[in-house]
Design an enzyme around this catalytic site. Structure first.
Site, mmCIF file in Angstrom:
data_model
loop_
_atom_site.group_PDB
_atom_site.id
_atom_site.type_symbol
_atom_site.label_atom_id
_atom_site.label_comp_id
_atom_site.label_asym_id
_atom_site.label_seq_id
_atom_site.Cartn_x
_atom_site.Cartn_y
_atom_site.Cartn_z
ATOM 1 N N LYS A 159 0.810 -1.228 0.000
ATOM 2 C CA LYS A 159 0.000 0.000 0.000
ATOM 3 C C LYS A 159 0.837 1.269 0.000
ATOM 4 O O LYS A 159 2.042 1.253 0.230
ATOM 5 C CB LYS A 159 -1.009 -0.036 1.147
ATOM 6 C CG LYS A 159 -2.204 -0.910 0.780
ATOM 7 C CD LYS A 159 -3.311 -0.899 1.781
ATOM 8 C CE LYS A 159 -4.452 -1.817 1.273
ATOM 9 N NZ LYS A 159 -5.427 -2.131 2.306
ATOM 10 N N ARG A 213 -3.693 -10.093 4.887
ATOM 11 C CA ARG A 213 -4.199 -10.094 3.495
ATOM 12 C C ARG A 213 -3.094 -9.536 2.605
ATOM 13 O O ARG A 213 -2.769 -8.360 2.670
ATOM 14 C CB ARG A 213 -5.463 -9.238 3.420
ATOM 15 C CG ARG A 213 -6.097 -9.196 2.037
ATOM 16 C CD ARG A 213 -7.336 -8.311 2.034
ATOM 17 N NE ARG A 213 -7.961 -8.306 0.726
ATOM 18 C CZ ARG A 213 -7.557 -7.528 -0.284
ATOM 19 N NH1 ARG A 213 -6.536 -6.703 -0.137
ATOM 20 N NH2 ARG A 213 -8.191 -7.580 -1.441
#
Ligand code: HH2
Length: 288
Positions: free
Chosen positions: A223, A258
């Site tokens: 991210k 995740r």
């Protein structure tokens, strides 16, 4: 051996790491958009992640990256339907990443066992009823605002407490609708209406969320905050930062991760756990 759903739902007690591999069947996901739109490529990617040690495959047909546009249920179903029968044959639990009950239902019908709802039941009033009636596991994630605008100057006084209170409210709403408390997984929603400082504070305060007594899932994979810290604009160059975020949050009490890069994360968490177990053994020997 992949973990069973009961083991996954108990992972906050055992502290055994659970790895969820990301399968985006989208043209526009922030790091792998377009790569797995074709059904054979998507199934091959899922198979590879299971071989690398994924316990869960999280399939999603809508990107939620900052600024992304919505994808309706018909298009989401069109993208996932051909691959679901193949995914549910694999030796892993299948999770459906959607905020629309109609899409989740198609996945549950095909054998998926987890609903990953990044809106925590706020997008579709039917989602909690569906999870309850099917006894599906349910991931409730925090998001401030909506994907289209969520990164426009998000503000918190105390991000960890506010995220915890939000999640407590969504747990109550879900259980009021009949979802069993022990089927719920919570997630601080890294990057969903959070700036760099907010993401770091959340990853550093997993214990505040863990007070709610549910397994904590984190999704830091590749991210933007990792790019901000490391200066890496290319998402494929963020594996080191992803590993660091997973290990730090695991030590803080998170148990489900995740991620895109399953093999590397499984290895990192397996070694971290072996080190922790060794320390526990030593302390037991010293005590006794
Ligand atoms: N992050 C993304 C999507 N779904 N679900 C949970 N529970 N937690 C997360 O942090 C999370 C999530 C965004 O990442 P990705 O799927 O890689 O990208 P995109 O939304 O662009 O498809």
């Amino acid at each position: 051996m992949p973990q069973t759903l009961d083991e996954i739902l108990n992972s906050h007690r055992t502290h055994r790491p659970v790895v969820m591999g990301i399968l985006n069947v989208t043209p526009d996901s922030f790091s792998d958009g377009g790569r797995f739109l074709d059904a054979p490529a998507a199934v091959a990617q899922a198979r590879q992640m299971v071989a690398e040690g994924a316990d869960i495959i999280d399939v999603g047909a809508e990107s939620t990256r900052p600024g992304s546009a919505r994808v309706g249920p018909d298009e989401q179903i069109r993208r996932i339907e051909p691959i679901l029968p193949e995914l549910t044959k694999l030796d892993a639990i299948v999770s459906i990443d959607t905020t629309i009950a109609e899409v989740a239902e198609v996945a549950l019908d095909a054998g998926a066992q987890i609903i990953n709802d990044v809106s925590a039941g706020r997008d579709d009033a039917k989602m909690f009823g569906l999870a309850a009636s099917r006894n599906a596991a349910l991931i409730l994630m925090h998001m401030l605002g909506r994907p289209k605008t969520m990164q426009e100057n998000p503000q918190y006084d105390d991000v960890a407490k506010e995220v915890r209170d939000f999640l407590a409210g969504r747990i109550k709403a879900a259980t009021d609708a009949g979802v069993k408390r022990n089927r719920i997984i919570i997630d601080p929603g890294i990057g969903f209406g959070k700036d760099l400082e907010h993401n770091l504070a959340l990853l550093n305060n997993i214990g505040v969320l863990a007070e709610l007594g549910a397994p904590v899932l984190v999704g830091p994979s590749r991210k933007r905050f990792i790019g901000e810290i490391s200066g890496r604009a290319d998402t494929s160059e963020r594996l080191g930062g992803t590993i660091a975020a997973c290990l730090a949050s695991w030590r803080g009490g998170a148990s489900i991760f995740r991620v895109h890069d399953v093999a590397a994360i499984v290895q990192a968490l397996t070694v971290a756990r072996a080190i922790e177990e060794k320390d526990k053994k030593r302390r037991r020997t010293d005590d006794g």
